[in-house]
Design a protein around this motif. Sequence first.
Motif, PDB file in Angstrom:
ATOM      1  N   ALA A 194       0.712  -1.174  -0.003  1.00  0.00           N
ATOM      2  CA  ALA A 194      -0.071   0.052  -0.182  1.00  0.00           C
ATOM      3  C   ALA A 194       0.814   1.221   0.206  1.00  0.00           C
ATOM      4  CB  ALA A 194      -0.877   0.135   1.361  1.00  0.00           C
ATOM      5  N   PHE A 195       1.892   1.211   0.638  1.00  0.00           N
ATOM      6  CA  PHE A 195       2.818   2.722   0.648  1.00  0.00           C
ATOM      7  C   PHE A 195       4.097   2.462  -0.072  1.00  0.00           C
ATOM      8  CE2 PHE A 195       0.987   2.778   5.226  1.00  0.00           C
ATOM      9  CZ  PHE A 195       0.609   4.139   5.040  1.00  0.00           C
ATOM     10  N   GLY A 196       4.259   1.260  -0.874  1.00  0.00           N
ATOM     11  CA  GLY A 196       5.143   1.149  -1.732  1.00  0.00           C
ATOM     12  C   GLY A 196       6.799   1.135  -1.194  1.00  0.00           C
ATOM     13  N   THR A 197       6.789   0.290  -0.005  1.00  0.00           N
ATOM     14  CA  THR A 197       7.942   0.197   0.808  1.00  0.00           C
ATOM     15  C   THR A 197       8.363  -1.291   1.032  1.00  0.00           C
ATOM     16  OG1 THR A 197       7.218  -0.080   3.117  1.00  0.00           O
ATOM     17  CG2 THR A 197       7.321   2.213   2.200  1.00  0.00           C
ATOM     18  N   GLU A 198       9.432  -1.596   1.447  1.00  0.00           N
ATOM     19  CA  GLU A 198       9.710  -3.108   1.983  1.00  0.00           C
ATOM     20  C   GLU A 198       8.934  -3.290   3.260  1.00  0.00           C
ATOM     21  OE1 GLU A 198      12.341  -4.817   0.785  1.00  0.00           O
ATOM     22  OE2 GLU A 198      12.214  -3.567  -0.818  1.00  0.00           O
ATOM     23  N   PRO A 199       8.720  -4.791   3.289  1.00  0.00           N
ATOM     24  CA  PRO A 199       7.663  -5.082   4.342  1.00  0.00           C
ATOM     25  C   PRO A 199       8.382  -5.127   5.788  1.00  0.00           C
ATOM     26  CG  PRO A 199       8.467  -7.037   3.128  1.00  0.00           C
ATOM     27  CD  PRO A 199       9.164  -5.760   2.437  1.00  0.00           C
ATOM     28  N   THR A 200       8.723  -3.869   6.192  1.00  0.00           N
ATOM     29  CA  THR A 200       9.191  -3.847   7.739  1.00  0.00           C
ATOM     30  C   THR A 200       8.458  -2.861   8.349  1.00  0.00           C
ATOM     31  OG1 THR A 200      11.005  -2.257   7.241  1.00  0.00           O
ATOM     32  CG2 THR A 200      11.616  -4.746   6.906  1.00  0.00           C
ATOM     33  N   GLU A 201       8.275  -2.849   9.562  1.00  0.00           N
ATOM     34  CA  GLU A 201       7.584  -1.854  10.381  1.00  0.00           C
ATOM     35  C   GLU A 201       8.339  -0.529  10.324  1.00  0.00           C
ATOM     36  OE1 GLU A 201       6.434  -2.705  14.425  1.00  0.00           O
ATOM     37  OE2 GLU A 201       4.813  -4.097  13.717  1.00  0.00           O
ATOM     38  N   GLU A 202       9.805  -0.483  10.289  1.00  0.00           N
ATOM     39  CA  GLU A 202      10.412   0.644  10.243  1.00  0.00           C
ATOM     40  C   GLU A 202      10.356   1.344   8.768  1.00  0.00           C
ATOM     41  OE1 GLU A 202      12.651  -2.236  12.991  1.00  0.00           O
ATOM     42  OE2 GLU A 202      11.500  -2.331  11.045  1.00  0.00           O
ATOM     43  N   GLN A 203      10.195   0.510   7.778  1.00  0.00           N
ATOM     44  CA  GLN A 203      10.029   1.319   6.621  1.00  0.00           C
ATOM     45  C   GLN A 203       8.915   1.812   6.421  1.00  0.00           C
ATOM     46  OE1 GLN A 203      12.226   1.314   3.725  1.00  0.00           O
ATOM     47  NE2 GLN A 203      13.793   0.509   4.958  1.00  0.00           N
ATOM     48  N   VAL A 204       7.626   1.259   6.717  1.00  0.00           N
ATOM     49  CA  VAL A 204       6.294   1.776   6.856  1.00  0.00           C
ATOM     50  C   VAL A 204       6.095   3.006   7.418  1.00  0.00           C
ATOM     51  CG1 VAL A 204       3.763   0.971   7.097  1.00  0.00           C
ATOM     52  CG2 VAL A 204       5.465  -0.599   5.888  1.00  0.00           C
ATOM     53  N   GLN A 205       6.609   2.848   8.789  1.00  0.00           N
ATOM     54  CA  GLN A 205       6.508   4.000   9.585  1.00  0.00           C
ATOM     55  C   GLN A 205       7.161   5.132   9.184  1.00  0.00           C
ATOM     56  OE1 GLN A 205       6.582   3.270  13.671  1.00  0.00           O
ATOM     57  NE2 GLN A 205       6.847   5.300  14.297  1.00  0.00           N
ATOM     58  N   GLY A 206       8.316   5.016   8.606  1.00  0.00           N
ATOM     59  CA  GLY A 206       9.058   6.157   8.137  1.00  0.00           C
ATOM     60  C   GLY A 206       8.338   6.702   6.794  1.00  0.00           C
ATOM     61  N   ALA A 207       7.725   5.779   6.041  1.00  0.00           N
ATOM     62  CA  ALA A 207       6.731   6.395   4.961  1.00  0.00           C
ATOM     63  C   ALA A 207       5.602   7.246   5.383  1.00  0.00           C
ATOM     64  CB  ALA A 207       6.138   5.216   4.066  1.00  0.00           C
ATOM     65  N   VAL A 208       4.909   6.602   6.718  1.00  0.00           N
ATOM     66  CA  VAL A 208       3.885   7.340   7.149  1.00  0.00           C
ATOM     67  C   VAL A 208       4.379   8.884   7.441  1.00  0.00           C
ATOM     68  CG1 VAL A 208       2.260   7.437   9.291  1.00  0.00           C
ATOM     69  CG2 VAL A 208       2.677   5.209   7.998  1.00  0.00           C
ATOM     70  N   VAL A 209       5.485   8.886   8.169  1.00  0.00           N
ATOM     71  CA  VAL A 209       6.037  10.397   8.627  1.00  0.00           C
ATOM     72  C   VAL A 209       6.310  10.984   7.493  1.00  0.00           C
ATOM     73  CG1 VAL A 209       7.720  11.209  10.033  1.00  0.00           C
ATOM     74  CG2 VAL A 209       6.745   9.232  10.906  1.00  0.00           C
ATOM     75  N   ARG A 210       6.785  10.577   6.624  1.00  0.00           N
ATOM     76  CA  ARG A 210       7.563  11.527   5.507  1.00  0.00           C
ATOM     77  C   ARG A 210       6.118  11.942   4.694  1.00  0.00           C
ATOM     78  NH1 ARG A 210      11.108   7.382   4.867  1.00  0.00           N
ATOM     79  NH2 ARG A 210       9.967   6.107   3.617  1.00  0.00           N
ATOM     80  N   GLY A 211       4.913  11.173   4.671  1.00  0.00           N
ATOM     81  CA  GLY A 211       3.928  11.479   3.838  1.00  0.00           C
ATOM     82  C   GLY A 211       3.140  12.567   4.558  1.00  0.00           C
ATOM     83  N   MET A 212       2.894  12.337   6.103  1.00  0.00           N
ATOM     84  CA  MET A 212       2.340  13.391   6.970  1.00  0.00           C
ATOM     85  C   MET A 212       3.016  14.746   6.619  1.00  0.00           C
ATOM     86  SD  MET A 212      -0.120  12.240   9.070  1.00  0.00           S
ATOM     87  CE  MET A 212      -0.870  10.535   9.610  1.00  0.00           C
ATOM     88  N   ASP A 213       4.492  14.700   6.639  1.00  0.00           N
ATOM     89  CA  ASP A 213       5.280  15.905   6.454  1.00  0.00           C
ATOM     90  C   ASP A 213       5.196  16.607   5.285  1.00  0.00           C
ATOM     91  OD1 ASP A 213       5.685  15.788   9.165  1.00  0.00           O
ATOM     92  OD2 ASP A 213       7.519  14.695   9.162  1.00  0.00           O
ATOM     93  N   HIS A 214       4.907  15.967   4.293  1.00  0.00           N
ATOM     94  CA  HIS A 214       4.836  16.503   2.857  1.00  0.00           C
ATOM     95  C   HIS A 214       3.624  16.020   2.134  1.00  0.00           C
ATOM     96  CE1 HIS A 214       9.268  15.819   4.006  1.00  0.00           C
ATOM     97  NE2 HIS A 214       9.583  16.558   3.347  1.00  0.00           N
ATOM     98  N   ARG A 215       2.572  16.477   2.535  1.00  0.00           N
ATOM     99  CA  ARG A 215       1.295  16.355   2.205  1.00  0.00           C
ATOM    100  C   ARG A 215       1.036  16.980   0.450  1.00  0.00           C
ATOM    101  NH1 ARG A 215      -2.324  17.390   7.382  1.00  0.00           N
ATOM    102  NH2 ARG A 215      -0.818  16.444   8.999  1.00  0.00           N
ATOM    103  N   LEU A 216       0.219  16.452  -0.267  1.00  0.00           N
ATOM    104  CA  LEU A 216      -0.016  16.908  -1.414  1.00  0.00           C
ATOM    105  C   LEU A 216      -1.417  17.293  -1.606  1.00  0.00           C
ATOM    106  CD1 LEU A 216       1.827  14.547  -3.623  1.00  0.00           C
ATOM    107  CD2 LEU A 216       2.493  16.783  -2.994  1.00  0.00           C
ATOM    108  N   PRO A 217      -1.629  18.586  -2.296  1.00  0.00           N
ATOM    109  CA  PRO A 217      -3.152  19.214  -2.337  1.00  0.00           C
ATOM    110  C   PRO A 217      -3.906  18.213  -3.193  1.00  0.00           C
ATOM    111  CG  PRO A 217      -1.519  20.473  -3.859  1.00  0.00           C
ATOM    112  CD  PRO A 217      -0.832  19.505  -2.936  1.00  0.00           C
ATOM    113  N   SER A 218      -5.179  18.244  -2.948  1.00  0.00           N
ATOM    114  CA  SER A 218      -6.349  17.375  -3.488  1.00  0.00           C
ATOM    115  C   SER A 218      -6.615  18.009  -4.745  1.00  0.00           C
ATOM    116  CB  SER A 218      -7.436  16.895  -2.844  1.00  0.00           C
ATOM    117  OG  SER A 218      -6.868  16.350  -1.492  1.00  0.00           O
TER     118      SER A 218
END
Length: 479
Positions: free
Chosen positions: A81-105
């Motif tokens: 779903a996030f386009g990452t490797e299947p580890t919690e560290e990778q997914v959580q990193g993607a969550v934080v980056r997306g939260m901090d770099h949002r894109l307008p709808s």
Amino acid sequence: MADAQHRVAYTDMREFIELLDEKGLVHRVTAEVDPVHELGAITARSLDRHGPAIIFENVKGYPGKPMVVNLLSTPEQVALAFGTEPTEEQVQGAVVRGMDHRLPSLEVETGPCKDVILMGDDADLNFIPTPVWHEHDGGQFLATTAGIVTRDPLTGILNVGLYRTMIKDKHTMSLAGGIRGRASSTGPGGGDHILDNEAVGKPTPIAVIMGTDPLVTLAAGSPVRPNGGELEGSMEYEAAGGWRGEGTKLVKCETSDLLVPADAEVVIEGFVVPNERTSEGPHGESTGFYGENHEAFVIKVTCITHRKDPLTYGLICLRVEDYPRQLLRSGSMQSRLIQQTGKTNIREVYFPEVGRHGMLIVSADIQSKEEPREIMEAIWDAESWRWIIVVDEDCDVRDWEDVIWRVVSAAEPDTDVFPGREFPPMERSSADVDFTAPRRGVGINASLKFKDNEFPPVNKVSRELTARVAARWDELGLP
């Protein structure tokens, strides 16, 4: 590794399921399955066995109306779903980056969610496969993974929350929302919008979005902090855009000015009746108990739009369920906490899967004796977490043995265990448990720094060296 604007490999829920199918992560059930208890029991057993996503192609009473479950229940599914490797560290990193770099709808004229438009009496909730998920549930719960869209009547900003709805009749649903003072259990978004409208006697336009791409579903169920700067449309849609690497495409509803994802499978439009309440439940909760609500909001349905041959997506609520709660809440809290406090020395915030609002573990490069308590207070300012453990930056917050070793080694009961805030009573369970008494938080300073006794260096392989050898793992041929 994916960066903040990395584009995921799908555009909607159907394409995501195709991606899972290519990886062998989907199973189709063609045998008839009863939506009353049986479908939920199969879903729960498969979750316990860490099974694949399931598409029920033959739901009793709903011919030609398939339902998918357990879509985000394994690390492999969430990573896709996030386009990452299947580890919690990778997914959580993607969550934080997306939260901090949002894109307008992006608002578009129309989309697949408008393939079929049902108005008035034709907008019948009974056409949607809706299980009685648990054996003691009081009815059919429809929106277990759906986003509930409302607009703030004061600011005009949209909110998308993940709140359950129960079918009352073919045109009426309850919306879980127990009133206690100013707030409701739907939270500071949709619940407050409803209460603000009620204060002036107005109904609240509402849309229930079902079968969206998984990133919108995940954003709807996450504590997304408010937007900053020029992004003032919808926190959740724009967080999903940051994770997706592309803005969320939105269309206007048929009976209100609310905006919904153009590729949603089903959109239920309606309004919350002002100053009217109903009973709903019981319903099995992620707390591990059944809950019921005698002060739920009332939704009247005005319109249903859907894709051709819609595929609905449902979730059974359990202590462990089809939803990476710990990663989404951890990433959201980490982003919000750093923004609120300016403490860029916070390294990681982690929510172990031990219960709703149960425990938070924070690792940080501690700079002073007072800082662990300051971090705890900042978290309690934001949310009512009952247990908070602060550890040093070299701690693996996902390793209970590492965390507890630090609690046992470094936390003195009389100086490092702090009473926290007193939180309102839960009043959410119909089980024989007293949830009506006030609850108090507890903070534990398990940092080894700035203590009366000086600790020697921790005997542990550094993160940098661990990452270096992990990069060679396949080359070394190790399992």
